[in-house]
Each structure stands twice: as structure tokens, then as C-alpha cells.
Scaffold this motif. Structure first.
Motif, short mmCIF file in Angstrom:
data_model
loop_
_atom_site.label_atom_id
_atom_site.label_comp_id
_atom_site.label_asym_id
_atom_site.label_seq_id
_atom_site.Cartn_x
_atom_site.Cartn_y
_atom_site.Cartn_z
N ILE A 23 0.74 -1.28 -0.14
CA ILE A 23 -0.14 0.04 -0.20
C ILE A 23 1.00 1.43 0.07
O ILE A 23 0.67 2.20 -0.71
CB ILE A 23 -1.00 -0.01 1.12
N GLN A 24 1.87 1.45 0.83
CA GLN A 24 2.94 2.55 0.94
C GLN A 24 3.45 2.45 -0.53
O GLN A 24 3.51 3.92 -0.93
CB GLN A 24 3.82 2.38 2.11
N MET A 25 3.90 1.47 -1.05
CA MET A 25 4.66 1.71 -2.12
C MET A 25 3.85 2.21 -3.43
O MET A 25 4.21 3.07 -4.02
CB MET A 25 4.98 0.27 -2.69
N GLU A 26 2.59 1.89 -3.45
CA GLU A 26 1.59 2.53 -4.49
C GLU A 26 1.22 3.73 -3.98
O GLU A 26 1.31 4.34 -4.80
CB GLU A 26 0.33 1.55 -4.49
N LEU A 27 1.45 4.14 -2.93
CA LEU A 27 1.06 5.58 -2.73
C LEU A 27 2.26 6.59 -2.96
O LEU A 27 2.24 7.65 -3.45
CB LEU A 27 0.54 5.94 -1.09
N HIS A 62 -4.73 1.68 -6.95
CA HIS A 62 -4.06 0.42 -6.63
C HIS A 62 -3.93 0.11 -5.10
O HIS A 62 -4.23 -1.04 -4.73
CB HIS A 62 -2.68 0.12 -7.37
N ALA A 63 -3.47 1.24 -4.58
CA ALA A 63 -3.27 1.11 -3.17
C ALA A 63 -4.86 0.94 -2.41
O ALA A 63 -4.74 0.15 -1.45
CB ALA A 63 -2.77 2.43 -2.31
N MET A 64 -5.74 1.65 -2.76
CA MET A 64 -6.94 1.37 -2.11
C MET A 64 -7.44 -0.26 -2.35
O MET A 64 -8.29 -0.59 -1.58
CB MET A 64 -7.86 2.45 -2.90
N TRP A 131 -3.29 -9.77 -10.85
CA TRP A 131 -3.82 -8.71 -11.45
C TRP A 131 -2.68 -7.63 -11.36
O TRP A 131 -2.38 -7.02 -12.37
CB TRP A 131 -5.18 -8.27 -10.57
N TYR A 132 -1.94 -7.62 -10.37
CA TYR A 132 -1.03 -6.61 -10.23
C TYR A 132 0.34 -6.90 -11.12
O TYR A 132 0.89 -6.09 -11.70
CB TYR A 132 -0.40 -6.17 -8.83
N VAL A 133 0.61 -8.19 -11.14
CA VAL A 133 1.69 -8.73 -12.08
C VAL A 133 1.42 -8.40 -13.61
O VAL A 133 2.29 -7.62 -14.05
CB VAL A 133 1.91 -10.32 -11.67
N LYS A 134 0.15 -8.50 -14.00
CA LYS A 134 -0.06 -8.26 -15.30
C LYS A 134 -0.17 -6.81 -15.50
O LYS A 134 0.47 -6.35 -16.47
CB LYS A 134 -1.70 -8.83 -15.49
N GLU A 135 -0.56 -5.87 -14.58
CA GLU A 135 -0.51 -4.45 -14.76
C GLU A 135 0.88 -4.04 -14.82
O GLU A 135 1.22 -3.13 -15.39
CB GLU A 135 -1.12 -4.02 -13.32
N GLN A 136 1.93 -4.56 -14.23
CA GLN A 136 3.22 -4.28 -13.99
C GLN A 136 3.84 -4.38 -15.37
O GLN A 136 4.84 -3.87 -15.87
CB GLN A 136 4.14 -5.08 -12.87
N VAL A 137 3.62 -5.64 -16.07
CA VAL A 137 4.03 -5.80 -17.26
C VAL A 137 3.66 -4.65 -18.21
O VAL A 137 4.65 -4.21 -19.11
CB VAL A 137 3.57 -7.24 -17.87
N GLU A 138 2.74 -4.40 -18.32
CA GLU A 138 2.19 -3.07 -19.14
C GLU A 138 3.20 -1.86 -18.78
O GLU A 138 3.55 -1.06 -19.51
CB GLU A 138 0.83 -2.89 -19.00
N GLU A 139 3.07 -1.76 -17.45
CA GLU A 139 3.65 -0.21 -16.71
C GLU A 139 5.21 -0.40 -17.10
O GLU A 139 5.70 0.83 -17.84
CB GLU A 139 3.43 -0.04 -15.43
N GLU A 140 5.82 -1.16 -16.94
CA GLU A 140 7.28 -1.36 -17.48
C GLU A 140 7.40 -1.02 -18.89
O GLU A 140 8.28 -0.60 -19.46
CB GLU A 140 7.89 -2.81 -16.92
N TYR A 141 6.51 -1.76 -19.87
CA TYR A 141 6.53 -1.83 -21.16
C TYR A 141 6.53 -0.24 -21.62
O TYR A 141 7.16 0.10 -22.43
CB TYR A 141 5.58 -2.47 -22.00
N ILE A 142 5.55 0.43 -21.21
CA ILE A 142 5.21 1.77 -21.81
C ILE A 142 6.18 2.86 -21.24
O ILE A 142 6.83 3.43 -21.83
CB ILE A 142 4.05 2.37 -20.84
N ALA A 143 7.05 2.65 -20.03
CA ALA A 143 8.25 3.33 -19.58
C ALA A 143 9.54 3.00 -20.52
O ALA A 143 9.88 3.97 -20.91
CB ALA A 143 8.62 3.20 -18.20
#
Length: 178
Positions: A23-27, A62-64, A131-143
Motif C-alpha cells: 500500500i505504501q509503495m503504491e502511494l 491500486h493502493a486502495m 492482477w498486479y503482475v499483469k499490470e506491471q508488465v504493461e507499466e514497465e513496457y510503456i516506460a
């Protein structure tokens, strides 16, 4: 009166601890994206600013999601302190370098949560974290893709990337069809 044994937490202490850390990491990510949005606004990258404002809100969601999950499972979700984050960057490229570093750190943190879930036999929380794993693949790709484009675009045309970021949505990658 309700049977108190049934009210016990469904979350084991080690899982509760790593979820609160997540939660802290996401915030923190949300706060960093907000700072990046402000920098982009101040430096004329209007579409990038809009992208980072959306990213900031997404990270808060994500945090919420984890916060609510912890509460729903009888655990204790803590409101974390969010440390100050950098407000200034040298270039748009340095902004995206920071994005990639942050997303890699988030991925590592999510992997750590899943490792604890497996060790503790917490399959429900592991399922949530997929769900977060899938999300991170996309986030890293865009960056990574943004950094690649910055390196390919002449400095006087960097606003191409800025405009491209206006098309980013949560369910569609703007670089898919290139």
C-alpha cells in the motif's frame, strides 16, 4: 451474539505486513507521478502532464484496492506515511528514467508479496496479486517504450512523444500497433 472465532482474520501476519508495505509503495508511486505531472506542466509537456496525472490516480486506486482487501479479510490496513519525493527533473528523459526505476521497484515489491503468500499458503491473496503482475508488465513496457522513443526522436521533435501520451488509457497501450 456472534461467534467470535468466526470473526478471526483471514490474513496471516506476514501477509498483512507485506500488503501494508505494498500500500505504501503504491502511494509513493502516486506521489512521484504527481510530482512528474507538475514538472511536465511547468515545462510545457501538457500531454505528458495529463498522462502522469492519470498515472498518479491509477496508483492511488491500486493502493486502495489492497487497503479494502485487507479490511475485508479482517486484517488491519494502515494509512502509511509517504515521504517527500523529488519535484524537479533535468529532462523529459530523466522523468521516464525515474518512471522505469519506480515501476521496476513496484514489480519487485509485488513479487515479494507473492513469495510471502506462497510461503504462508495464502492462495486468495496470491490470486489478487496476479492482477498486479499483469499490470506491471504493461507499466514497465510503456516506460521502456517511452525511453526508446526519446532516444530516437530528435530533440526538436520530442513533443511527438508528449502528444502520443495523450492516447494512453488504462485498457489500451498506445504503442501496441507501431
Amino acid at each position: 451474539m456472534k461467534d467470535l472465532a468466526r470473526l478471526r482474520t483471514l490474513i496471516k501476519e506476514p501477509v498483512e505486513l507485506v500488503l501494508n508495505q505494498q500500500i505504501q509503495m503504491e502511494l509513493v508511486s502516486s506521489s512521484k507521478y504527481l510530482a512528474m505531472a507538475g514538472w511536465c506542466d511547468r515545462n510545457g509537456y501538457d500531454y505528458s502532464a495529463g498522462f502522469f496525472y492519470k498515472q498518479s490516480e491509477e496508483e492511488r486506486k491500486h493502493a486502495m484496492k489492497i487497503f479494502h482487501y485487507l479490511c475485508d479479510q479482517g486484517g488491519t490496513a494502515y494509512t502509511p506515511e509517504v515521504p517527500a519525493v523529488p519535484q524537479e527533473f533535468d529532462t523529459l528523459r530523466s522523468v521516464f528514467e525515474n518512471v522505469l526505476d519506480q515501476e521496476i521497484a513496484v514489480t519487485d515489491s509485488i513479487n515479494r508479496v507473492i513469495g510471502v503468500c506462497r510461503r504462508e499458503g495464502d492462495y486468495a491473496t496470491e490470486e489478487l496479486m496476479k492482477w498486479y503482475v499483469k499490470e506491471q508488465v504493461e507499466e514497465e513496457y510503456i516506460a521502456r517504450r517511452c525511453l526508446e522513443l526519446i532516444d530516437q526522436i530528435p530533440a526538436d521533435q520530442i513533443y511527438y512523444l508528449d502528444k502520443k501520451l495523450a492516447s494512453v488509457t488504462y485498457d489500451q497501450n498506445p504503442f501496441e500497433n507501431e
